[in-house]
Motif scaffolding. Structure first.
Motif, PDB file in Angstrom:
ATOM      1  N   SER A 238       1.061  -0.809   0.084  1.00 41.16           N
ATOM      2  CA  SER A 238       0.066   0.128  -0.002  1.00 41.16           C
ATOM      3  C   SER A 238       0.860   1.194  -0.195  1.00 41.16           C
ATOM      4  O   SER A 238       0.855   2.756  -1.260  1.00 41.16           O
ATOM      5  N   MET A 239       1.681   0.947   0.716  1.00 46.48           N
ATOM      6  CA  MET A 239       3.206   2.454   0.931  1.00 46.48           C
ATOM      7  C   MET A 239       2.957   2.366  -0.432  1.00 46.48           C
ATOM      8  O   MET A 239       3.713   3.538  -1.166  1.00 46.48           O
TER       9      MET A 239
ATOM     10  N   VAL B 132     -15.400   8.745   6.931  1.00 49.87           N
ATOM     11  CA  VAL B 132     -14.630   8.599   7.754  1.00 49.87           C
ATOM     12  C   VAL B 132     -13.228   8.214   6.378  1.00 49.87           C
ATOM     13  O   VAL B 132     -13.726   8.170   5.657  1.00 49.87           O
ATOM     14  N   LEU B 133     -12.114   7.883   7.064  1.00 42.91           N
ATOM     15  CA  LEU B 133     -11.007   8.303   6.088  1.00 42.91           C
ATOM     16  C   LEU B 133     -11.185   7.107   5.063  1.00 42.91           C
ATOM     17  O   LEU B 133     -10.839   6.737   4.591  1.00 42.91           O
ATOM     18  N   SER B 134     -11.160   5.850   6.073  1.00 43.27           N
ATOM     19  CA  SER B 134     -11.069   4.058   5.697  1.00 43.27           C
ATOM     20  C   SER B 134     -12.556   4.985   4.840  1.00 43.27           C
ATOM     21  O   SER B 134     -12.408   3.980   3.672  1.00 43.27           O
ATOM     22  N   TYR B 135     -13.326   5.299   5.134  1.00 37.79           N
ATOM     23  CA  TYR B 135     -14.780   4.826   3.754  1.00 37.79           C
ATOM     24  C   TYR B 135     -14.497   5.798   2.609  1.00 37.79           C
ATOM     25  O   TYR B 135     -14.749   5.944   1.488  1.00 37.79           O
TER      26      TYR B 135
ATOM     27  N   TYR C  11      -4.473   7.171  -4.754  1.00 38.98           N
ATOM     28  CA  TYR C  11      -5.070   7.841  -3.860  1.00 38.98           C
ATOM     29  C   TYR C  11      -5.668   7.294  -2.599  1.00 38.98           C
ATOM     30  O   TYR C  11      -5.552   8.068  -1.990  1.00 38.98           O
ATOM     31  N   GLY C  12      -6.233   5.732  -3.353  1.00 31.53           N
ATOM     32  CA  GLY C  12      -7.011   5.684  -2.262  1.00 31.53           C
ATOM     33  C   GLY C  12      -5.700   4.917  -0.970  1.00 31.53           C
ATOM     34  O   GLY C  12      -6.181   4.668  -0.123  1.00 31.53           O
TER      35      GLY C  12
ATOM     36  N   ALA D 119      -5.339   5.680   3.003  1.00 32.59           N
ATOM     37  CA  ALA D 119      -4.776   4.272   3.859  1.00 32.59           C
ATOM     38  C   ALA D 119      -3.412   4.548   4.981  1.00 32.59           C
ATOM     39  O   ALA D 119      -3.472   3.984   5.638  1.00 32.59           O
ATOM     40  N   VAL D 120      -2.745   4.680   3.893  1.00 35.54           N
ATOM     41  CA  VAL D 120      -1.384   5.116   4.583  1.00 35.54           C
ATOM     42  C   VAL D 120      -1.468   6.170   5.553  1.00 35.54           C
ATOM     43  O   VAL D 120      -1.131   5.623   6.948  1.00 35.54           O
TER      44      VAL D 120
END
Length: 306
Positions: free
Chosen positions: A46-47, A256-259, A275-276, A280-281
């Protein structure tokens, strides 16, 4: 002919000791492999993806820190971050509430098993069911809370349609099973409280809040640590209830950030995997800051006790 020296009974042969040392790692190996494959490697992937512009199908384009720079000017990101902070602050109410309920359920009174079953019920149902129950509870025209507020005040309040109230309504839904989870942790911890310390404290005249603060709570420190960590994680991810109850609405006010990460990376609004991944990071970094702080504090407290 001289006899060979006997091997002391307290020392096992070297091969046997090697096997004993290796045995725990053999049992841990499957779990460690799963943790590495499904947790550690995806974190680094992800990073890495966060430095690309990628839709998940075509070739990825290296953009460096561009996704993170864009986050700094993204109003929806700040709304999501603010909502996560509200979640985090209010979700912490689950820890003392769970403790109070556990202290009540730890008594030996008539009908206590029925009470335990009622308080345990929210923990065994899924978050999807919780979201649906509270959506009906808040629903205009037929929701119980809607009718109650209308009957008491003469005004109708649609909580999930109000930008000012929607986040608090979802948090209230999330607190219901989270309090039950903390209650279970504390009930387990109360079963391990040393009865001799309780009796000694009673002989010294301790009771009520003094007994709780100086005798019971120090012995519940491991349960408190787990309850706080799990509650922080639950507050920061908080995806399922937002998705079921409002889909981030109205007008993105309950994101929220996760959504928001899901919207950008996997929904029809985005397909922006890079971007997603950047969102997540950021979420992972916030989570690690809180959890690392709790671990460091607990380690320092344990070291001070020793």
């Amino acid at each position: 002919m001289p006899e060979a020296p006997a091997i002391p009974a307290t020392h096992a042969p070297r091969p046997r000791r090697s096997r004993r040392a290796l045995a725990p790692w053999l049992f841990l190996a499957p779990g460690l492999a799963m943790f590495l494959i499904y947790v550690i490697i995806p974190i680094f992937q992800s990073m890495w993806v966060s430095f690309y512009d990628w839709d998940g199908l075509s070739d990825a384009t290296w953009v460096g820190m561009a996704n993170y720079v864009e986050l700094m000017d993204d109003e929806a990101f700040y709304v999501s971050l603010k909502n996560n902070v509200i979640w985090l602050v209010l979700y912490m109410l689950a820890v003392p509430a769970g403790l109070m309920i556990a202290l009540f359920l730890n008594q030996t009174v008539r009908g206590i098993r029925i009470y335990k079953s009622l308080f345990f019920f929210p923990f065994v149902i899924s978050q999807v069911v919780v979201g649906l129950i509270f959506s009906w509870f808040y629903a205009p025209d037929f929701g119980l809370l809607y009718k109650l507020i209308e009957g008491l005040t003469g005004q109708s309040v649609a909580i999930l349609a109000d930008e000012r109230l929607v986040t608090y309504g979802i948090i209230a839904a999330g607190l219901w099973p989270q309090i039950a989870y903390c209650m279970i942790l504390y009930l387990t911890g109360l079963n391990a409280v040393a009865p001799d310390q309780i009796e000694a404290a009673r002989l010294d005249g301790a009771k009520g809040w003094k007994m709780l603060w100086y005798v019971v709570l120090p012995q519940l420190r491991p349960a408190t640590f787990i309850a706080i960590v799990v509650t922080v994680i639950g507050a920061l991810r908080s995806f399922d209830l937002v998705s079921i109850m409002t889909s981030g609405g109205p007008f993105g006010s309950s994101r929220v950030l996760s959504y928001y990460m899901y919207e950008q990376a996997l929904s029809e609004y985005g397909y922006r995997m890079g971007y997603g991944a950047a969102i997540a990071v950021v979420l992972f970094g916030i989570m690690m800051i809180f959890i690392s702080g709790f671990i460091w504090k607990m380690w320092r407290d344990e070291k001070g006790v020793r």
